[in-house]
Design an enzyme around this catalytic site. Structure first.
Site, PDB file in Angstrom:
ATOM      1  N   ASP A   1       0.868  -1.240   0.162  1.00  0.00           N
ATOM      2  CA  ASP A   1      -0.034  -0.141   0.096  1.00  0.00           C
ATOM      3  C   ASP A   1       0.747   1.135  -0.100  1.00  0.00           C
ATOM      4  O   ASP A   1       1.953   1.331   0.612  1.00  0.00           O
ATOM      5  CB  ASP A   1      -0.984  -0.225   0.991  1.00  0.00           C
ATOM      6  CG  ASP A   1      -2.157   1.051   1.129  1.00  0.00           C
ATOM      7  OD1 ASP A   1      -2.028   2.083   0.753  1.00  0.00           O
ATOM      8  OD2 ASP A   1      -3.149   0.361   1.174  1.00  0.00           O
TER       9      ASP A   1
ATOM     10  N   LEU B   1      -0.188   4.189   1.027  1.00  0.00           N
ATOM     11  CA  LEU B   1      -1.000   4.861   2.014  1.00  0.00           C
ATOM     12  C   LEU B   1      -1.418   6.397   1.519  1.00  0.00           C
ATOM     13  O   LEU B   1      -1.650   7.301   2.141  1.00  0.00           O
ATOM     14  CB  LEU B   1       0.226   5.144   3.187  1.00  0.00           C
ATOM     15  CG  LEU B   1       0.590   4.018   4.054  1.00  0.00           C
ATOM     16  CD1 LEU B   1       1.583   4.458   5.004  1.00  0.00           C
ATOM     17  CD2 LEU B   1      -0.639   3.588   4.669  1.00  0.00           C
TER      18      LEU B   1
ATOM     19  N   GLY C   1      -5.199   5.074   2.516  1.00  0.00           N
ATOM     20  CA  GLY C   1      -5.224   4.085   3.553  1.00  0.00           C
ATOM     21  C   GLY C   1      -4.317   4.555   4.795  1.00  0.00           C
ATOM     22  O   GLY C   1      -3.664   5.632   4.707  1.00  0.00           O
TER      23      GLY C   1
ATOM     24  N   ASP D   1       4.103   2.115  -4.572  1.00  0.00           N
ATOM     25  CA  ASP D   1       3.323   2.103  -5.265  1.00  0.00           C
ATOM     26  C   ASP D   1       3.209   1.316  -6.474  1.00  0.00           C
ATOM     27  O   ASP D   1       4.105   1.083  -7.045  1.00  0.00           O
ATOM     28  CB  ASP D   1       3.489   3.732  -5.872  1.00  0.00           C
ATOM     29  CG  ASP D   1       2.518   4.262  -6.959  1.00  0.00           C
ATOM     30  OD1 ASP D   1       1.626   3.424  -7.310  1.00  0.00           O
ATOM     31  OD2 ASP D   1       2.775   5.275  -7.439  1.00  0.00           O
TER      32      ASP D   1
ATOM     33  N   TYR E   1     -12.974   7.535 -13.422  1.00  0.00           N
ATOM     34  CA  TYR E   1     -12.636   6.484 -12.507  1.00  0.00           C
ATOM     35  C   TYR E   1     -13.386   5.207 -12.950  1.00  0.00           C
ATOM     36  O   TYR E   1     -12.759   4.151 -12.802  1.00  0.00           O
ATOM     37  CB  TYR E   1     -13.376   6.758 -11.080  1.00  0.00           C
ATOM     38  CG  TYR E   1     -13.571   5.715 -10.331  1.00  0.00           C
ATOM     39  CD1 TYR E   1     -12.412   5.167  -9.585  1.00  0.00           C
ATOM     40  CD2 TYR E   1     -14.926   5.304  -9.816  1.00  0.00           C
ATOM     41  CE1 TYR E   1     -12.761   3.969  -8.849  1.00  0.00           C
ATOM     42  CE2 TYR E   1     -15.133   4.345  -9.131  1.00  0.00           C
ATOM     43  CZ  TYR E   1     -14.017   3.481  -8.414  1.00  0.00           C
ATOM     44  OH  TYR E   1     -14.011   2.549  -7.566  1.00  0.00           O
TER      45      TYR E   1
ATOM     46  N   LYS F   1     -11.344   1.643 -13.804  1.00  0.00           N
ATOM     47  CA  LYS F   1     -11.707   0.413 -13.300  1.00  0.00           C
ATOM     48  C   LYS F   1     -12.239  -0.637 -14.328  1.00  0.00           C
ATOM     49  O   LYS F   1     -11.968  -1.972 -14.228  1.00  0.00           O
ATOM     50  CB  LYS F   1     -12.733   0.694 -12.066  1.00  0.00           C
ATOM     51  CG  LYS F   1     -12.163   1.313 -10.911  1.00  0.00           C
ATOM     52  CD  LYS F   1     -11.222   0.582 -10.124  1.00  0.00           C
ATOM     53  CE  LYS F   1     -11.433  -0.427  -9.456  1.00  0.00           C
ATOM     54  NZ  LYS F   1     -10.313  -1.125  -8.734  1.00  0.00           N
TER      55      LYS F   1
ATOM     56  N   ASN G   1     -21.442   0.026  -3.656  1.00  0.00           N
ATOM     57  CA  ASN G   1     -21.903   0.980  -2.892  1.00  0.00           C
ATOM     58  C   ASN G   1     -21.395   0.507  -1.347  1.00  0.00           C
ATOM     59  O   ASN G   1     -22.226   0.337  -0.351  1.00  0.00           O
ATOM     60  CB  ASN G   1     -23.231   1.410  -2.869  1.00  0.00           C
ATOM     61  CG  ASN G   1     -23.712   2.214  -4.065  1.00  0.00           C
ATOM     62  OD1 ASN G   1     -24.174   1.392  -4.937  1.00  0.00           O
ATOM     63  ND2 ASN G   1     -23.369   3.389  -4.273  1.00  0.00           N
TER      64      ASN G   1
ATOM     65  N   ARG H   1     -29.580   3.209  -3.704  1.00  0.00           N
ATOM     66  CA  ARG H   1     -28.110   2.625  -3.789  1.00  0.00           C
ATOM     67  C   ARG H   1     -28.264   1.289  -3.071  1.00  0.00           C
ATOM     68  O   ARG H   1     -28.630   1.298  -2.251  1.00  0.00           O
ATOM     69  CB  ARG H   1     -27.195   3.643  -3.136  1.00  0.00           C
ATOM     70  CG  ARG H   1     -26.935   5.113  -3.965  1.00  0.00           C
ATOM     71  CD  ARG H   1     -26.379   4.784  -4.964  1.00  0.00           C
ATOM     72  NE  ARG H   1     -26.158   6.180  -5.750  1.00  0.00           N
ATOM     73  CZ  ARG H   1     -27.216   6.662  -6.771  1.00  0.00           C
ATOM     74  NH1 ARG H   1     -28.220   5.929  -7.123  1.00  0.00           N
ATOM     75  NH2 ARG H   1     -27.058   7.643  -7.289  1.00  0.00           N
TER      76      ARG H   1
END
Length: 335
Positions: free
Chosen positions: A31, A33, A36, A51, A139, A143, A168, A207
């Site tokens: 991660d 960060l 997170g 990364d 986005y 994805k 969601n 949602r």
């Protein structure tokens, strides 16, 4: 069992890590960060700060991995409109690097965190996995492109892989700072500050709110199941709730802000396939999940408190780009 979790310090990833630890897995978290928090990761976990969009020593951690869970990504709609290169780098280049690391290391199985945003504004509810993909913003597009990479690597290289399209997700540890984003973070900070909830439109939009612990369980099940290999599976609650219902459960005053272009009036997953393939169903009701989040509301004490004015400023580019009337047709002409 050795599991590598990219994005394991983030919201969903940290809950997945907890579930894997309970099962007795040796867990490695990769991660950067950027969203997170290090404190989300248990002390027993090997943590590698890196990364994934940049090749590096972190890829050696995939050696001997029985399962790779790829959750590292940039999320949120507005920043993706404003900074598409960063989203392409994180969500597409990053997925490529993770796939290659897993392939070269001979990892046993890869599970990818895809997004229901790839459906855009669907034709049918509940929305099945074979519905047309119509990403409305960068986005969602990145994805979807990541998912295409996963499917392609599985087909070409024979990798065992599953893609989970998440609907969601909400729960404790969701992001509490930064850009204007998910409704829970916005509303909880407003509640703490004694401010009215900024409800988009009339609040009747619904949602498929899915509790994060249930989502983590879906990842674990997909990682273990050979029947899920090569499959794309929706992960949803089995229901859908209105924003007005959320306001009712939280309790407070409301102020309405303009409805946004490119947003569906409903998100609602058809979960028949994941139920059949994995035997998975969401176990947490919406009311129970909201109560558990409210029980940890102090986690949002330092979150930004959004107002109609600051939201209008933050979403200016959203309306600017997604509010235009016109798309390219198949001949490349503006329709």
């Amino acid at each position: 069992m050795r599991s590598v979790v990219t994005g394991g310090a983030g919201f969903i990833g940290s809950h997945l890590v907890d579930a894997l630890i309970v099962r007795g897995d040796e867990v490695v978290v990769v991660d950067d960060l950027s969203t997170g928090r290090r404190q989300n990761v248990a002390a027993s976990v090997r943590f590698v700060e890196a990364d994934v969009a940049v090749e590096g020593p972190w890829q050696a951690e995939f050696a001997g991995a029985d399962r790779v869970f790829h959750l590292a990504a940039l999320a949120d709609i507005v920043p993706s409109i404003q900074h598409p290169r960063a989203y392409f780098r994180a969500n597409v280049d990053g997925t490529f690097n993770v796939l290659e690391a897993a392939r070269r290391a001979g990892a046993g199985k890869l599970v990818y965190a895809a997004s229901s945003s790839c459906y855009g504004i669907p034709d049918a509810y509940p929305t099945p996995e074979d519905a047309p993909l119509r990403p409305q913003y960068p986005y969602a597009l990145t994805k979807m492109m990541g998912e295409h990479l996963v499917v392609h690597w599985a087909n070409v290289y024979g990798m065992r892989a599953t893609s989970l399209r998440l609907f969601n997700v909400f729960g404790p540890r969701s992001r509490t700072s930064g850009t204007y984003g998910a409704v829970f973070g916005v509303f909880l900070a407003q509640k703490l500050a004694g401010k009215p909830f900024t409800v988009v439109g009339d609040g009747t939009q619904t949602r498929d709110f899915t509790f994060v612990a249930d989502v983590a369980a879906a990842f674990v099940a997909a990682g273990e199941s050979a029947a899920a290999d090569g499959r794309i599976l929706n992960v949803g609650s089995g229901a859908h709730q209105s924003v007005n219902r959320l306001v009712e459960l939280l309790g407070g005053d409301v102020v309405h802000i303009p409805k946004r272009p490119g947003e569906p009036d409903c998100t609602f997953a058809d979960t028949a396939r994941i139920s059949e393939v994995l035997g998975w169903r969401a176990a947490t009701s919406f009311e129970e999940g909201v109560a558990r989040v409210v029980g940890q509301i102090e986690s949002w004490r330092d979150a930004p408190v959004w107002t109609p004015e600051s939201i209008a400023e933050a979403t200016e580019d959203w309306f600017r780009y997604l509010g235009r009337d016109g798309t390219l047709d198949t001949e490349g002409e503006r329709a």
